[in-house]
Design an enzyme around this catalytic site. Sequence first.
Site, short mmCIF file in Angstrom:
data_model
loop_
_atom_site.label_atom_id
_atom_site.label_comp_id
_atom_site.label_asym_id
_atom_site.label_seq_id
_atom_site.Cartn_x
_atom_site.Cartn_y
_atom_site.Cartn_z
N GLU A 130 0.80 -1.23 0.00
CA GLU A 130 0.00 0.00 0.00
C GLU A 130 0.83 1.28 0.00
O GLU A 130 0.55 2.23 0.73
CB GLU A 130 -0.95 -0.02 1.21
CG GLU A 130 -1.83 -1.24 1.24
CD GLU A 130 -2.72 -1.32 2.47
OE1 GLU A 130 -2.63 -0.45 3.36
OE2 GLU A 130 -3.51 -2.27 2.56
N GLU A 237 -5.86 -10.93 -0.95
CA GLU A 237 -6.66 -10.70 0.26
C GLU A 237 -8.17 -10.68 -0.06
O GLU A 237 -8.92 -9.89 0.46
CB GLU A 237 -6.28 -9.39 0.95
CG GLU A 237 -4.80 -9.27 1.25
CD GLU A 237 -4.45 -8.00 1.99
OE1 GLU A 237 -5.36 -7.32 2.49
OE2 GLU A 237 -3.24 -7.67 2.09
O1 LIG Z 1 -9.26 -2.45 2.17
C1 LIG Z 1 -8.59 -1.43 2.77
C2 LIG Z 1 -9.16 -0.16 2.86
C3 LIG Z 1 -8.45 0.84 3.49
C4 LIG Z 1 -7.21 0.57 4.02
C5 LIG Z 1 -6.65 -0.70 3.91
C6 LIG Z 1 -7.34 -1.68 3.28
C7 LIG Z 1 -6.80 -3.08 3.16
N1 LIG Z 1 -5.61 -3.34 3.90
C8 LIG Z 1 -5.42 -4.76 4.17
C9 LIG Z 1 -6.52 -5.19 5.03
C10 LIG Z 1 -6.36 -5.82 6.18
C11 LIG Z 1 -5.02 -6.03 6.74
O2 LIG Z 1 -4.98 -7.15 7.60
C12 LIG Z 1 -4.03 -6.24 5.61
O3 LIG Z 1 -2.71 -6.43 6.14
C13 LIG Z 1 -4.02 -5.03 4.70
O4 LIG Z 1 -3.12 -5.30 3.63
#
Ligand SMILES: Oc1ccccc1CN[C@@H]1C=C[C@@H](O)[C@H](O)[C@H]1O
Length: 326
Positions: A130, A237
């Site tokens: 990210e 994910e």
């Molecule tokens: O879908 C999003 C919206 C805003 C910020 C981050 C995300 C996703 N971010 C993910 C989600 C959960 C965490 O456990 C993961 O490590 C991360 O990569």
Amino acid sequence: MKALKEHFKDEFLIGAAVNQNTIDQDADLLKTQFNSITAENEMKFEEIHPEPGQYDFTIADRFLKFAEDHDIKMRGHTLVWHNQTPDWFFKDDKGEDVSRDELLDRMKQHIKTVMTRYKGRIYAWDVVNEAVSDDEGVELRPSKWLEIIGEDFIDYAFQFAHEADPDALLFYNDYNESNPDKRGKIYRLVDGLIKRDVPISGIGLQAHWNLYEPSYHDIDTALKRYSELGLTLHITEMDVSMFAFKDKRTDVLKPTEEMLDLQAKRYKEFFGLFKKYQEHISCVTFWGISDRYTWLSDFPVKGRINWPFLFDEKGKPKSSFDAVVN
Ligand SMILES: Oc1ccccc1CN[C@@H]1C=C[C@@H](O)[C@H](O)[C@H]1O
């Protein structure tokens, strides 16, 4: 009922994110349906490197032993991220920001310490997570990494990772990856890394999708564009929320038939696209195992229950499972 990992054995691995509760409570479903796992939180910086010079590999070791005992591969998540990384890592003993060189050295030590421990055993790493901004007109997300080191923090992260384990697959991982604007930013970032001979192996599409967005077309275009970069792709994910991101309603206490039917239709579409790009996609990982637990029951609305997976809270296949394997 044929297992997911059997159904897709000629296309891609099928993975699940696990935590200390799910790896025990859903062990049977995990062993029968999946052939890759990712630690949901237990290998993130704040968990595995909580204090200066102090590493705690206990849980990560336990997860990897489970994987190796059951012929399951393991993805490492994640080495360099703006989130869940302790503030002390960016500060000197006076509480001031460390220098670029000091932070690069600290990054190198973290990556080498973690990856060396699992060298040859964890086959893929989300090296940087990210780093691209969601804000219009901004390419990279502001972070202490970017502020102190500069834009090449990403290059260095991959370089250090490759030095630590030359055989591991190294990924750039992000969410909202199918949004046309963000897709362009991710494409430009990865294209630049490739052009600078940075050792990157692939792009991780987090695929935190829902019943209504992103569109089939945007996902198809994103998969097409990322495939054109010539790297491997991982869906890293995946979950399909019953609610649009902006829908903050909290009155739904069990999924309606309409929700379940639409979810099955969306999952069928998504896996149709994964099959279309199967020569580029080598792993599809869900960000959980069954509806018994999902991070979405606390995001974006804390305590709002959700049902994003192919298996219900009792581990039974939903209509979405049937849609995916038929
Ligand atoms: O879908 C999003 C919206 C805003 C910020 C981050 C995300 C996703 N971010 C993910 C989600 C959960 C965490 O456990 C993961 O490590 C991360 O990569």
